[in-house]
Design a protein around this motif. Structure first.
Motif, mmCIF file in Angstrom:
data_model
loop_
_atom_site.group_PDB
_atom_site.id
_atom_site.type_symbol
_atom_site.label_atom_id
_atom_site.label_comp_id
_atom_site.label_asym_id
_atom_site.label_seq_id
_atom_site.Cartn_x
_atom_site.Cartn_y
_atom_site.Cartn_z
ATOM 1 N N THR A 53 35.241 -15.984 22.320
ATOM 2 C CA THR A 53 35.316 -15.032 23.421
ATOM 3 C C THR A 53 34.177 -15.290 24.397
ATOM 4 O OG1 THR A 53 34.010 -13.400 22.182
ATOM 5 C CG2 THR A 53 36.401 -13.251 22.011
ATOM 6 N N GLU A 54 34.441 -15.061 25.675
ATOM 7 C CA GLU A 54 33.429 -15.240 26.707
ATOM 8 C C GLU A 54 32.659 -13.947 26.911
ATOM 9 O OE1 GLU A 54 35.467 -16.468 30.170
ATOM 10 O OE2 GLU A 54 36.573 -14.601 30.429
ATOM 11 N N PRO A 55 31.597 -13.955 27.753
ATOM 12 C CA PRO A 55 30.759 -12.759 27.919
ATOM 13 C C PRO A 55 31.516 -11.497 28.301
ATOM 14 C CG PRO A 55 29.676 -14.656 28.889
ATOM 15 C CD PRO A 55 31.036 -15.113 28.467
ATOM 16 N N SER A 56 32.624 -11.634 29.015
ATOM 17 C CA SER A 56 33.392 -10.445 29.422
ATOM 18 C C SER A 56 34.183 -9.848 28.271
ATOM 19 C CB SER A 56 34.349 -10.814 30.558
ATOM 20 O OG SER A 56 35.310 -11.760 30.100
ATOM 21 N N GLY A 57 34.266 -10.555 27.146
ATOM 22 C CA GLY A 57 35.014 -10.059 25.998
ATOM 23 C C GLY A 57 36.407 -10.642 25.878
ATOM 24 N N ASP A 58 36.842 -11.417 26.874
ATOM 25 C CA ASP A 58 38.166 -12.031 26.823
ATOM 26 C C ASP A 58 38.161 -13.219 25.866
ATOM 27 O OD1 ASP A 58 39.093 -10.226 28.712
ATOM 28 O OD2 ASP A 58 38.537 -11.537 30.397
ATOM 29 N N THR A 59 39.228 -13.338 25.098
ATOM 30 C CA THR A 59 39.375 -14.465 24.175
ATOM 31 C C THR A 59 39.845 -15.687 24.950
ATOM 32 O OG1 THR A 59 39.926 -12.977 22.345
ATOM 33 C CG2 THR A 59 40.514 -15.297 22.090
ATOM 34 N N ILE A 60 39.087 -16.773 24.852
ATOM 35 C CA ILE A 60 39.435 -17.978 25.609
ATOM 36 C C ILE A 60 39.999 -19.082 24.714
ATOM 37 C CG2 ILE A 60 37.801 -17.535 27.460
ATOM 38 C CD1 ILE A 60 35.838 -19.411 26.126
ATOM 39 N N TYR A 61 39.915 -18.902 23.388
ATOM 40 C CA TYR A 61 40.471 -19.915 22.491
ATOM 41 C C TYR A 61 40.775 -19.281 21.141
ATOM 42 C CZ TYR A 61 40.903 -24.136 19.659
ATOM 43 O OH TYR A 61 41.354 -25.112 18.812
ATOM 44 N N THR A 62 41.925 -19.630 20.579
ATOM 45 C CA THR A 62 42.283 -19.169 19.240
ATOM 46 C C THR A 62 42.913 -20.328 18.468
ATOM 47 O OG1 THR A 62 44.441 -18.405 20.024
ATOM 48 C CG2 THR A 62 42.681 -16.777 19.898
ATOM 49 N N SER A 63 42.673 -20.334 17.177
ATOM 50 C CA SER A 63 43.264 -21.321 16.276
ATOM 51 C C SER A 63 43.524 -20.635 14.944
ATOM 52 C CB SER A 63 42.324 -22.519 16.095
ATOM 53 O OG SER A 63 42.850 -23.426 15.129
ATOM 54 N N PHE A 64 44.762 -20.703 14.452
ATOM 55 C CA PHE A 64 45.137 -19.980 13.247
ATOM 56 C C PHE A 64 45.425 -20.924 12.087
ATOM 57 C CE2 PHE A 64 46.472 -17.200 16.771
ATOM 58 C CZ PHE A 64 45.730 -16.065 16.452
ATOM 59 N N LYS A 65 44.859 -20.606 10.926
ATOM 60 C CA LYS A 65 45.159 -21.274 9.654
ATOM 61 C C LYS A 65 45.023 -22.788 9.740
ATOM 62 C CE LYS A 65 48.106 -17.617 7.861
ATOM 63 N NZ LYS A 65 49.412 -17.268 7.259
ATOM 64 N N GLU A 66 43.895 -23.243 10.274
ATOM 65 C CA GLU A 66 43.618 -24.667 10.360
ATOM 66 C C GLU A 66 42.501 -25.033 9.385
ATOM 67 O OE1 GLU A 66 45.202 -26.964 11.983
ATOM 68 O OE2 GLU A 66 46.557 -25.625 13.063
ATOM 69 N N PRO A 67 42.596 -26.178 8.690
ATOM 70 C CA PRO A 67 41.523 -26.582 7.768
ATOM 71 C C PRO A 67 40.280 -27.090 8.478
ATOM 72 C CG PRO A 67 43.242 -28.243 7.840
ATOM 73 C CD PRO A 67 43.751 -27.082 8.652
ATOM 74 N N GLN A 68 40.437 -27.545 9.719
ATOM 75 C CA GLN A 68 39.307 -28.061 10.480
ATOM 76 C C GLN A 68 39.646 -28.005 11.962
ATOM 77 O OE1 GLN A 68 38.970 -32.030 8.981
ATOM 78 N NE2 GLN A 68 40.624 -32.826 10.238
ATOM 79 N N GLY A 69 38.617 -28.118 12.792
ATOM 80 C CA GLY A 69 38.875 -28.068 14.222
ATOM 81 C C GLY A 69 37.626 -28.320 15.039
ATOM 82 N N THR A 70 37.845 -28.538 16.331
ATOM 83 C CA THR A 70 36.758 -28.766 17.286
ATOM 84 C C THR A 70 37.083 -28.023 18.571
ATOM 85 O OG1 THR A 70 36.300 -30.963 16.385
ATOM 86 C CG2 THR A 70 35.470 -30.499 18.572
ATOM 87 N N PHE A 71 36.089 -27.362 19.121
ATOM 88 C CA PHE A 71 36.267 -26.663 20.394
ATOM 89 C C PHE A 71 35.067 -26.947 21.276
ATOM 90 C CE2 PHE A 71 35.209 -22.960 23.021
ATOM 91 C CZ PHE A 71 36.323 -22.946 23.843
ATOM 92 N N SER A 72 35.324 -27.290 22.536
ATOM 93 C CA SER A 72 34.258 -27.561 23.506
ATOM 94 C C SER A 72 34.488 -26.722 24.757
ATOM 95 C CB SER A 72 34.235 -29.048 23.887
ATOM 96 O OG SER A 72 33.960 -29.847 22.759
ATOM 97 N N LEU A 73 33.389 -26.319 25.373
ATOM 98 C CA LEU A 73 33.507 -25.587 26.636
ATOM 99 C C LEU A 73 32.319 -25.900 27.526
ATOM 100 C CD1 LEU A 73 31.491 -22.887 27.039
ATOM 101 C CD2 LEU A 73 32.889 -22.014 25.203
ATOM 102 N N ALA A 74 32.559 -25.788 28.833
ATOM 103 C CA ALA A 74 31.499 -25.842 29.837
ATOM 104 C C ALA A 74 31.427 -24.451 30.441
ATOM 105 C CB ALA A 74 31.808 -26.889 30.899
ATOM 106 N N ALA A 75 30.300 -23.768 30.272
ATOM 107 C CA ALA A 75 30.179 -22.375 30.699
ATOM 108 C C ALA A 75 30.318 -22.257 32.215
ATOM 109 C CB ALA A 75 28.837 -21.808 30.246
ATOM 110 N N ASP A 76 31.119 -21.286 32.651
ATOM 111 C CA ASP A 76 31.243 -21.032 34.086
ATOM 112 C C ASP A 76 30.515 -19.758 34.500
ATOM 113 O OD1 ASP A 76 32.828 -19.229 32.811
ATOM 114 O OD2 ASP A 76 34.653 -19.663 33.960
#
Length: 200
Positions: free
Chosen positions: A66-89
């Motif tokens: 979730t970002e500072p405003s509280g909005d969810t920007i990424y979700t992933s369900f029931k995964e054994p592994q994962g990667t997430f990247s973001l550039a803050a705006d």
């Protein structure tokens, strides 16, 4: 000269990639959340992998950001592994959570890494030495991430091998008990055929 070296060292530290590695256990129905405070154009990457599970559950986890405003920007369900990247705006706290709420009986063992790069000025005005330091730091981070991934995979494979070995051992013990029981019953049954019975 010393002042110049100190200022250069401070600049180098600002360019270096920030990294932290963690290993946590998440109870059934539980959730663990963490946050990073970022400024505009800062970059953050989260890599994770489920390295074990108690109670025979699946090696999976829910992940969301979730970002500072509280909005969810990424979700992933029931995964054994994962990667997430973001550039803050925008500046503020970016929260990422690992959820085991879908499981009612198995505890999950999770390993995750968080690394990022702080934005400092325009890339065009960076000295060649500083750019090389950035590149070396990025390459070093890739090596560390790969090493952490291999450690987790080795742990998962070792746990699987030990579990399989335990099952084979106990199945062999059960088969041995059954075999000796059948042999004893056969001997007793055959002896009963050859017993001489007195007729009074």
């Amino acid at each position: 000269m010393i002042l110049r070296s100190l200022s250069f060292s401070a600049l180098v530290l600002a360019f270096l990639t920030l990294c932290s590695a963690h290993r946590i256990e998440i109870d059934p129905g539980g959730k663990e959340c963490f946050f990073e405070t970022l400024q505009p154009q800062d970059r953050m990457t989260v890599t994770y992998e489920v390295g074990g599970s108690t109670g025979g559950g699946h090696l999976d986890i829910d992940f969301f950001v979730t970002e500072p405003s509280g909005d969810t920007i990424y979700t992933s369900f029931k995964e054994p592994q994962g990667t997430f990247s973001l550039a803050a705006d925008r500046s503020g706290k970016y929260t990422y959570c690992f959820s085991n709420e879908m499981s009612s009986y198995s505890r999950k063992v999770l390993s995750f890494n968080v690394h990022g790069v702080l934005y400092v000025g325009d890339d065009e005005h960076i000295a060649p030495v500083e750019q090389e330091i950035r590149d070396l730091s990025s390459g070093l981070q890739l090596v560390k991430d790969e090493q952490a991934y291999l450690v987790v995979r080795e742990r998962v494979h070792r746990n699987t091998a030990e579990s399989t070995n335990s099952r084979v051992k106990w199945w062999a013990i059960v088969q041995t008990i059954i075999l000796f029981s059948l042999c004893a019953w056969n001997v007793h049954y055959l002896k009963s055929w050859f017993e001489v019975k007195r007729v009074l």
